[in-house]
Design a protein around this motif. Sequence first.
Motif, short mmCIF file in Angstrom:
data_model
loop_
_atom_site.label_atom_id
_atom_site.label_comp_id
_atom_site.label_asym_id
_atom_site.label_seq_id
_atom_site.Cartn_x
_atom_site.Cartn_y
_atom_site.Cartn_z
N MET A 1 0.83 -1.20 0.00
CA MET A 1 0.00 0.00 0.00
C MET A 1 0.87 1.26 0.00
SD MET A 1 -3.31 0.77 2.33
CE MET A 1 -4.42 2.09 1.87
N SER A 10 1.25 -2.98 4.24
CA SER A 10 0.21 -3.51 3.36
C SER A 10 -1.17 -3.06 3.84
CB SER A 10 0.28 -5.03 3.35
OG SER A 10 -0.07 -5.54 4.65
N LYS A 11 -2.19 -3.41 3.05
CA LYS A 11 -3.57 -3.14 3.48
C LYS A 11 -3.87 -3.90 4.77
CE LYS A 11 -5.59 -2.09 -1.04
NZ LYS A 11 -6.61 -2.47 -2.06
N HIS A 15 -5.28 -2.42 8.18
CA HIS A 15 -6.50 -2.96 8.80
C HIS A 15 -6.25 -3.28 10.27
CE1 HIS A 15 -10.34 -4.99 9.10
NE2 HIS A 15 -9.73 -6.06 9.59
N GLU A 168 -3.99 3.80 -6.96
CA GLU A 168 -3.54 2.45 -6.60
C GLU A 168 -2.06 2.26 -6.88
OE1 GLU A 168 -6.15 -0.29 -8.59
OE2 GLU A 168 -7.80 0.11 -7.22
#
Length: 413
Positions: A1, A10-11, A15, A168
């Motif tokens: 990300m 990362s995502k 999270h 993205e």
Amino acid sequence: MFFINDQFYSKGDLHQQFERFDQMNVLRDCRKKRIAVCTNNVFDALALTLYIKENGGSVVPIHAATPRDAAIRVAHKSSSHILLFENFNSPILMINDRVEKQGVLVQMSSGTTGEPKCLERSWEDIQEEIDSYNKSLPVDKGTVPIIACPISHSYGLISGVLTALDRETNPIILHNLNPKYVLKKLMETPNHLLYASPAFIDTLTKLSPQDFSFHNVMTSGMLMSAKCLEDLKSKTNRVLQQYGCSEAGCIAINPDVQEPHEMGFPLGHFTLKAGQDKNDPKEVIVHGKRKVIHTNDIGYINDSGSLCLLGRRDDMINVAGLNVYPHEVEEVLLKAPHIQEVVAYKKPDAFAGERVCVQFVASSFMEEARLRDWCVKQLAPHQVPVEYTQVEKIPTLPNGKISRKLVGEMMGC
């Protein structure tokens, strides 16, 4: 990300951080709150900003180097409910009963021309900027943004990080701004778009190896000198420049800078009004869907439709009814032998109203008479400075910008 220095997040990492925020009592019902954040942990700061944005809350990013007491003052001034400082374990609660009506990004103006102001922009406005910015940005998806500027400011946060995430693309956010380290990251990422201040870009240009070339460079914040731009263009595939203000974010992008004063073309969600040519400049006024912004900048629209800036209205020097733009004086002096930096500012004068003065940095001692002779040959009489002060360093604001008002006050003007 995204990367922060050499660490990839990362995502999944984001999270997990969001789940941590879900467990923090002070962040419950954050949609109704205004939360100030000041921390050296770039991942925590960015993750919290994204969390609050996703939940429709309001966030006040504060520069990481801000001391605790100063951060508290900013939190109070911005009407924050909570200040999360450093590791977030001991939130500082503010006395504030207000309930937020909509989520906003709150930022403090730079204070270049006066007292910093608290400015609010809705997330809807910011998404509109992101969409328009990405339509105007002339790079492909494989171009990697390298953000070597604070993400507590809209240039780094919105133009650098949020637009990249929307495309993205995985941006690289550099918390380590040692020039050698930044150059190393640029060399490791050949297809890059560097976001940095003009002064830092100039430093990187001077320190870079002879065989090194920047791929794409984006500059913003203040006009780059013609000499700096010439040096940069000799080592860069393409130089871009963006123009904006805290109230509106990015307003215009120049996809291929040829002259420092050419700010480029307005983004699609704005229309601009300014002078029609250099001989008749006017204040730049920005018309958006929901508001009209008077920028206090003086400029004109050239024949190709590009916005050209001459300077700040507050910085303009009125010598016996004739306008002097400080940047024009600085450009002349920067071409003099041994001169490295210059700032022109105004001084009250009993006869002319105001006169031009300069501070300068040089590689050796410079006689005032020599500089005056240089200026007399290349400037109109009303543009010639009346005082020349050699210094080791020109004072700047915490964000690295030069404040002519500050320089004048330090010189007793």
